[in-house]
Design a protein around this motif. Structure first.
Motif, PDB file in Angstrom:
ATOM      1  N   GLU A 184       0.822  -1.207   0.000  1.00  0.00           N
ATOM      2  CA  GLU A 184       0.000   0.000   0.000  1.00  0.00           C
ATOM      3  C   GLU A 184       0.853   1.253   0.000  1.00  0.00           C
ATOM      4  O   GLU A 184       0.517   2.264  -0.614  1.00  0.00           O
ATOM      5  CB  GLU A 184      -0.961  -0.021   1.191  1.00  0.00           C
ATOM      6  N   LEU A 185       1.987   1.172   0.680  1.00  0.00           N
ATOM      7  CA  LEU A 185       2.920   2.295   0.644  1.00  0.00           C
ATOM      8  C   LEU A 185       3.339   2.554  -0.793  1.00  0.00           C
ATOM      9  O   LEU A 185       3.406   3.691  -1.260  1.00  0.00           O
ATOM     10  CB  LEU A 185       4.141   1.960   1.498  1.00  0.00           C
ATOM     11  N   PHE A 186       3.592   1.458  -1.482  1.00  0.00           N
ATOM     12  CA  PHE A 186       4.002   1.576  -2.873  1.00  0.00           C
ATOM     13  C   PHE A 186       2.896   2.142  -3.725  1.00  0.00           C
ATOM     14  O   PHE A 186       3.115   2.963  -4.605  1.00  0.00           O
ATOM     15  CB  PHE A 186       4.405   0.215  -3.404  1.00  0.00           C
ATOM     16  N   ALA A 187       1.674   1.671  -3.450  1.00  0.00           N
ATOM     17  CA  ALA A 187       0.541   2.193  -4.201  1.00  0.00           C
ATOM     18  C   ALA A 187       0.464   3.701  -4.011  1.00  0.00           C
ATOM     19  O   ALA A 187       0.208   4.455  -4.944  1.00  0.00           O
ATOM     20  CB  ALA A 187      -0.738   1.534  -3.740  1.00  0.00           C
ATOM     21  N   GLY A 188       0.712   4.134  -2.771  1.00  0.00           N
ATOM     22  CA  GLY A 188       0.691   5.566  -2.492  1.00  0.00           C
ATOM     23  C   GLY A 188       1.736   6.297  -3.311  1.00  0.00           C
ATOM     24  O   GLY A 188       1.460   7.334  -3.914  1.00  0.00           O
ATOM     25  N   ILE A 189       2.929   5.714  -3.355  1.00  0.00           N
ATOM     26  CA  ILE A 189       3.991   6.375  -4.103  1.00  0.00           C
ATOM     27  C   ILE A 189       3.665   6.406  -5.591  1.00  0.00           C
ATOM     28  O   ILE A 189       3.859   7.421  -6.256  1.00  0.00           O
ATOM     29  CB  ILE A 189       5.337   5.676  -3.840  1.00  0.00           C
ATOM     30  N   SER A 190       3.102   5.308  -6.099  1.00  0.00           N
ATOM     31  CA  SER A 190       2.776   5.315  -7.530  1.00  0.00           C
ATOM     32  C   SER A 190       1.676   6.320  -7.826  1.00  0.00           C
ATOM     33  O   SER A 190       1.713   7.002  -8.853  1.00  0.00           O
ATOM     34  CB  SER A 190       2.387   3.923  -8.005  1.00  0.00           C
ATOM     35  N   ALA A 191       0.731   6.431  -6.911  1.00  0.00           N
ATOM     36  CA  ALA A 191      -0.321   7.432  -7.112  1.00  0.00           C
ATOM     37  C   ALA A 191       0.294   8.828  -7.128  1.00  0.00           C
ATOM     38  O   ALA A 191      -0.100   9.692  -7.911  1.00  0.00           O
ATOM     39  CB  ALA A 191      -1.368   7.324  -6.018  1.00  0.00           C
ATOM     40  N   LEU A 192       1.293   9.036  -6.279  1.00  0.00           N
ATOM     41  CA  LEU A 192       1.940  10.337  -6.207  1.00  0.00           C
ATOM     42  C   LEU A 192       2.670  10.653  -7.510  1.00  0.00           C
ATOM     43  O   LEU A 192       2.610  11.778  -8.019  1.00  0.00           O
ATOM     44  CB  LEU A 192       2.937  10.333  -5.041  1.00  0.00           C
ATOM     45  N   VAL A 193       3.331   9.631  -8.070  1.00  0.00           N
ATOM     46  CA  VAL A 193       4.020   9.833  -9.351  1.00  0.00           C
ATOM     47  C   VAL A 193       3.005  10.213 -10.425  1.00  0.00           C
ATOM     48  O   VAL A 193       3.207  11.168 -11.177  1.00  0.00           O
ATOM     49  CB  VAL A 193       4.784   8.556  -9.762  1.00  0.00           C
TER      50      VAL A 193
END
Lengths: 843, 244, 181
Positions: free
Chosen positions: A256-265
């Motif tokens: 989920e942390l990664f999902a957050g980062i990808s959403a941010l990108v």
């Protein structure tokens, strides 16, 4: 404006900026897609457990569960049934098994049940009348198991369970039409009696689900507890899902942390595309206002733009995410499937779609409004007279100190979290990203300022062109560099933490397995964590006759639910060389703890389990095993990569506490001079009569353990790579768009006699500076993020984590992004640089 | 006779807008010698800028030939992505892409590729001095008046010491005294350096400093009758009052 | 000369008598109030040259009006005037435009070119002695001279612009008549 006019107006305008609008939409879509795919893949696992639970328990509120794999006497059911208030009670026998068919083999959960289960209202046995199921001396397979094995109704499959091998007929193959999503669950149903025969557990069951009259639920629970008499657990009927959530927590958290980062990108990509359109929109607003429209109409137009963009981009994103989740992010349960009936069916929940679309809409609205906030405040005429140069770049310099202070503050908060509360890694990553984004403009303007001062050193117009353009379009430059920074940051931090984790788990896998050169275990996935009991006597007799075998020792193990944690119980033989993996001890001394463990009456536990038991080193506790036993805690270890936690005690203590002499594995010691390979062959030969047992060398087991953990963590690498690639494309698109929009200015520069080559080189240098600064800042922050995540994983999950600085990962990400984005951006740059000078006169 | 520096021979050019063809240049011919300051008068949309662009070799014509210093400029203009001929200077209008750039750097911009910075600055200073704008070296674009901006742009156009300087309406937005200042500088450049100067203006009085005058309208270029024997033009038209 | 030829052009267009010819001129040229008596001297001069003649008195209308008809020589003289450039920068072209017919347009277009050339000749003549930069503070005399020069050529500019407009309109009319351009 009326809705019709809004639409008409939108359609008129969108043709002129289709390219930019597409950039923005693609950017948001990428973010939404990653978010969606990650959510689907992590939620599918939980959903799979929840479905099975629903299918089994129906309306039952309680269950009585055995603490060990041997279950309890089914006669208890009669006594449960006679408790006042109990409306229905259904016994279930549950054991991990291996089904072998012509198409291969598959690890499944064997469920023995009878018609009473259907009375609870669950869907699993929906439609099976009591008589039919009882008469059926056959298995019921879901299509998801039957199809890959190539098995059809009426055929025979081989079932390897509890160290036995049996041929069983397939009585039915049930699909979606019969049991709904349960068709995706790797659970095989057998009539209870058949199940008991197959597993050799005559008259025993694993759990009993109880449905009480709604107003008597508490009373029933108390009655069940007194009936359990401290040897069985009484839990809520759906506790399996909670146990799984606990086990899957670390994997989900990182995903989920990664999902957050990808959403941010994705969001930054969109913001960049919007920055490209800022001028067009500012003009539009100015023109609307000069034509006499009020703020209301202007807002309507802008909001309409944002909504259209958001809807289109979110739908694209969900579509793309669906493709990603179908083809890239398979829900991979990894070693969790050893302890839980986890399927690999995909479940798309409505909330997942809503969440992804909401994120997309939010990004669209923010991306539309952020660049426009200033325009809405300005005088109408200001924007009409916009001379085309972004004068705002000067402001970064003025705000530099504030940015610096903000960045330092965020960094301080991150450090505080790292030191004092590593569990709050999500927040820490947030503040770290904040600090990075605040630092970036400062670093970028400093680098550009320095380069500008150096301009007189160069015998070339190229640096002047590049630096000048970057300085004059400050906001956009920072935006593009930010995408690079976040992508490299994300992949460096997560991929680095992932590698640290892997490096921590690897020696653990080695130490757990190298205690004996050859292992004998029941077939199936439980190879990796030996937890399935079998009668060891025939195998020991067979092995004892072999001349190359020096000794055979019994290893025991199983799962024990401690609180919400399904802990892994390891019971090595008393004489084992290293009963506790030496590098995994956190509190206490290895030598002392090993001695205590051998002496008996002592155990070691991972941190989380010790905490759940309320035990400190030296304390005595009563372990809630099938036969509650008093043991003292000798040391605290890591959880050996089993995130819910581990318990180690010697095999004899285990036999007492679990009231069984069954083994989970046999550790075979070889005669001196016999190699592991030769020993393996000898053992396999000796066991040729024991079809359900498999032999492996320590090395094979170690590799299998590594492969299993890697499989579970590989999703992180996939996401990291996708984020990097998405970011590279995003930056290339943003830079390409920036360059393309500037063609008229490039043409004008050509009127001074500067040639295409110099312009192209200038554009390349521009890209290189942006990417270089962005990626470097991202990589440095990423290394810090890696430390934070590493510590967080260590604290939250109790995983063994090897702390290191993943400079190679950082450099790899940096090089990949720079290369890909640079190469892609070179093309529009090349084309734009070839614009004829005459184009300077075109409108 | 030496051959002329620039010669346009029966140059035609039309633009298409949808199905409508607009003939912008209709067999235009003229020649320009080194050191000559020529002015073309034309009203709005008369095709002046197109003519200058074709003369500068940045836009191809449909028919006819453009020869600059023996080189065919039409085929040069047809090459994709071609930039300005190194021996032609074009007076631009746009300010620097970086608002904070000093004018000395900006004037030196075209030189930075072949030359070291010091050398480029030396030539830029010389160009600024030639048009009497050396005091603007350290100034920034946004601080300059229209007249000063015009001078800076001329300096940038001549910094490479081209053989031909082309200026499209160099006096735009200037007062009469400022115009005369700019025009006398252009004439001085032509006479002192031997650079040919070709400019287009929408006002006849701005042609008074030129050596040669022409007028362009409806694609036609009209030149005076006695170009080669200017001194012979003595017969002042009679009956002036009647012509009013 | 030019006024005479203009009157001749009107007679060739349609024979008429003095007052009526004056009315026709006034109908085409604004800002002039030509009286009937102003036309007579021109008619007399044309008659002397043999370019017009009085119509047979027997054909009198009864009100004593004398109608003039063009002679063959008159027609040739008119064509020669129309087709050949007159001395530049005088009013001839004006009258030619007034009495032109469609067939005469190509010749007139050529004459506007020559007229424009003459204007450019004058401008070029004035350019030859342009001095240094204008500095009213240093000395007024050269400034005043230059300002006057600018004013003078501004008049020429107006003329050039007018000629260009006339030429463009004539060319357009010709193009419209023969659409192949």
């Amino acid at each position: 404006m009326s809705p019709r006019n809004l639409v008409w107006f939108y359609v008129r305008r969108v043709r002129a900026r289709l390219v930019q609008e597409t950039f923005a939409a693609v950017g948001i879509a990428i973010g939404v897609a990653l978010l969606f795919a990650v959510l689907v893949s992590s939620r599918s696992l939980s959903a799979s457990i929840a479905q099975l639970t629903d299918g089994l328990v129906g309306h039952a509120q309680h269950q009585v569960v055995a603490r060990g794999p041997h279950g309890f006497d089914e006669r208890l059911l009669t006594r449960i049934g006679s408790i006042p208030g109990v409306e229905a009670a259904a016994p279930v026998l549950q054991m991990q098994a291996n089904v072998v068919g012509p198409g291969g083999h598959r690890v499944v959960t064997l469920l023995g049940a009878d018609a009473r289960l259907a009375e609870l209202g669950g869907t699993l046995l929906h439609g099976w009348s009591g008589g039919r199921l009882a008469q059926l001396q056959a298995l019921v397979l879901p299509t998801s198991v039957a199809r890959p094995l190539g098995v059809r109704f009426g055929q025979t499959v081989t079932l390897e369970v509890a160290g036995r091998v049996r041929q069983v007929t397939v009585g039915a193959v049930v699909g979606h039409d019969d049991v709904g999503p349960l068709a995706e669950t790797p659970a095989v149903v057998a009539p209870l009696q058949l199940g008991q025969q197959l597993t050799g557990m005559d008259g025993r069951v694993s759990r009993v689900f109880v449905r009480a009259a709604p107003d008597r639920a508490d009373a029933v629970k108390r009655a069940l507890e007194s009936l359990a008499a401290g040897r069985l657990d009484v839990r809520p009927a759906d506790s399996e899902a909670r146990l799984f959530a606990e086990a899957a927590f670390p994997a989900n958290q990182s995903a989920e942390l990664f999902a957050g980062i990808s959403a941010l990108v994705g969001f930054l990509f969109a913001l960049n595309a919007m920055l490209l359109m800022t001028r067009e929109r500012r003009r539009l607003i100015a023109e609307l206002r000069m034509s006499g429209y009020g703020l209301r109409a202007v807002l309507q137009v802008v909001v309409f733009d944002a909504v259209v963009l958001g809807v289109v981009a979110s739908l694209m994103g969900v579509g793309l995410g669906e493709l990603l989740s179908l083809h890239v992010f398979h829900p991979s349960p990894g070693y969790l499937s050893i302890a839980f009936p986890v399927g690999n069916g995909r479940t798309v929940q409505a909330t997942t779609i809503i969440l992804a679309v909401a994120a997309g809409m939010l990004a669209a609205v923010l991306a539309t409004f952020v660049p426009l906030a200033a325009a809405l405040r300005a005088q109408a005429l200001d924007e009409v007279q916009d001379d085309g140069l972004d004068e705002r770049s000067g402001r970064i310099g003025q705000k530099r100190w504030w940015l610096f202070i903000g960045s330092a503050a965020c960094l301080a908060i991150t450090t505080a979290i790292l030191v004092f509360a590593p569990g709050s890694a999500q927040l820490g990553m947030g503040t770290l990203v904040g600090s990075m984004l605040l630092t970036l403009p400062v670093v970028l303007t400093s680098v550009l300022g320095f380069a500008y001062r150096l301009r007189r050193r160069f015998k070339s117009v190229v640096p002047m062109l590049a630096v000048g353009e970057l300085l004059s379009a400050g906001n956009r430059s920072v935006g593009i560099a930010a995408i690079a920074a976040i992508a490299v940051f994300g992949s460096t931090a997560i991929e680095g933490a992932h590698r640290d984790l892997q490096r921590g788990l690897d020696p653990n896998a080695a130490e757990l397995n190298r205690v004996a050169p050859v292992w004998v275990t029941p077939r199936g996935v439980s190879d990796t964590l030996p937890t399935t009991p079998f009668d060891p006597a025939p195998a020991i007799r067979a092995l004892a006759r072999d001349p190359s075998v020096r000794a055979v020792q019994v290893y025991r193990g199983s799962f024990l639910d401690v609180g919400d944690r399904r802990s892994w119980v390891i019971a090595p033989p008393r004489g084992a060389r290293d009963p506790i993996p030496p590098t995994q001890v956190i509190t206490g001394s290895v030598g002392h703890a090993t001695a205590l463990l051998r002496s008996g009456g002592w155990f070691v536990a991972s941190q989380a389990i010790a905490t759940a038991l309320g035990a400190h080193v030296g304390d005595a506790i009563t372990l809630q095993s099938p036969r509650p036993t008093r043991l003292r805690l000798a040391a605290i270890t890591t959880n050996f990569g089993w995130s819910p936690g581990t318990l180690v005690l010697n095999a004899d203590d285990y036999a007492r506490a679990w009231a069984t002499m069954d083994a989970s594995a046999l550790q075979v010691a070889l005669m001196p001079g016999v190699s592991a390979q030769a020993g393996l062959r000898a053992v396999q030969h000796a066991l040729s009569g024991q079809a359900a047992l498999a032999a492996h060398t320590a090395r094979q087991r170690e590799d299998a353990a590594r492969a299993t953990t890697r499989d579970g963590l590989s999703r992180l690498t996939h996401i990291a790579t996708l984020v990097l690639l998405a970011a590279a494309f995003a930056m290339a698109a943003a830079m390409g768009g920036m360059v393309w929009q500037r063609r008229r200015r490039l043409a004008d520069l050509k009127l001074t006699g500067i040639g295409s080559r110099a312009l192209w080189h200038g554009l390349l240098l521009e890209s290189a500076i942006l990417l270089g600064v962005g990626c470097t800042v991202g990589a440095l922050y990423g290394l810090y993020g890696e430390q934070l995540l590493g510590r967080a994983l260590n604290t939250v999950t109790g995983f063994p984590v090897a702390h290191s600085i993943g400079a190679t990962v950082a450099l790899g990400s940096l090089a990949l992004v720079t290369l890909v984005a640079g190469l892609i951006a070179a093309l529009p740059g090349y084309l734009a640089a070839r614009i004829p000078a005459e184009a300077a006169f075109r409108d | 006779m030496n051959r002329p520096l620039l010669s346009l021979d029966r140059v035609s050019k039309s633009y298409w807008r949808g199905r409508h063809e607009t003939l912008v240049l209709d067999e235009v011919s003229f020649e320009l010698d080194a050191g000559e300051f020529a002015a073309i008068f034309g009203q709005r949309a008369s095709g002046k800028t197109t003519l200058l662009r074709i003369a500068a070799g940045i836009e191809p014509c449909d028919s006819g030939s453009v020869t600059f210093d023996g080189e065919d400029l039409v085929s040069r203009a047809r090459r994709r992505g071609a930039s300005l001929h190194p021996r032609i200077g074009w007076m631009r209008r746009e300010g620097p892409f970086l608002p904070s750039m000093e004018m000395l750097d900006y004037v030196a911009l075209p030189l930075l590729r072949p030359l070291r910075h010091e050398e480029a600055h030396r030539l830029a200073t010389r160009a600024l001095r030639r048009i009497g704008a050396d005091h603007l070296a350290r100034a920034r674009w946004r601080e300059l008046s229209n007249a000063e901006r015009t001078l800076v742009m001329i300096a940038q156009a001549i910094v490479r010491e081209p053989a031909l300087l082309i200026a499209d309406d160099p006096t735009m937005g200037l007062s009469t005294t400022e115009r005369e200042d700019v025009l006398s500088h252009l004439r001085d450049i032509a006479e002192d350096t031997g650079m040919a100067v070709l400019m287009a203006v929408p006002d006849v009085p701005d042609m008074l400093r030129s050596h040669t005058v022409m007028s362009l309208s409806d694609g036609e270029l009209i030149r005076p009758t006695r170009r080669s024997a200017r001194a012979d033009v003595i017969e002042f038209p009679r009956g002036r009052g009647e012509s009013a | 000369m030019s006024f005479q030829n203009a009157v001749l052009g009107l007679v060739i267009e349609r024979p008429g008598y003095g007052y009526e010819l004056a009315q026709r001129i006034n109908g085409r040229v604004t800002g002039l109030a030509v009286s009937g008596t102003a036309v007579y001297p021109a008619l007399v001069a044309l008659e002397t040259k043999g370019w017009v003649r009085r119509r047979d008195p027997t054909a009198r209308t009864g009100r004593g009006r004398i109608v003039f008809d063009p002679t063959h020589e008159g027609r040739e003289g008119f064509d020669a005037w129309m087709d050949h450039p007159s001395p530049p920068l005088r009013g001839d072209l004006r009258w030619k435009i007034t009495v032109a017919t469609f067939e005469k347009l190509p010749a007139l277009i050529e004459q506007t070119r020559e007229e424009e050339q003459a204007c450019l000749d004058r401008i070029e003549l004035l350019t030859s002695d342009a001095g240094g930069p204008l500095d009213p503070l240093a000395a007024w005399a050269p400034t005043g001279r230059l300002l006057l020069q600018r004013t003078d050529v501004k008049e020429l500019q107006m003329k050039i612009e007018a000629l260009q407009e006339v030429r463009a309109t004539m060319k357009q009319a010709l193009r419209q008549r023969s659409p192949r351009g």
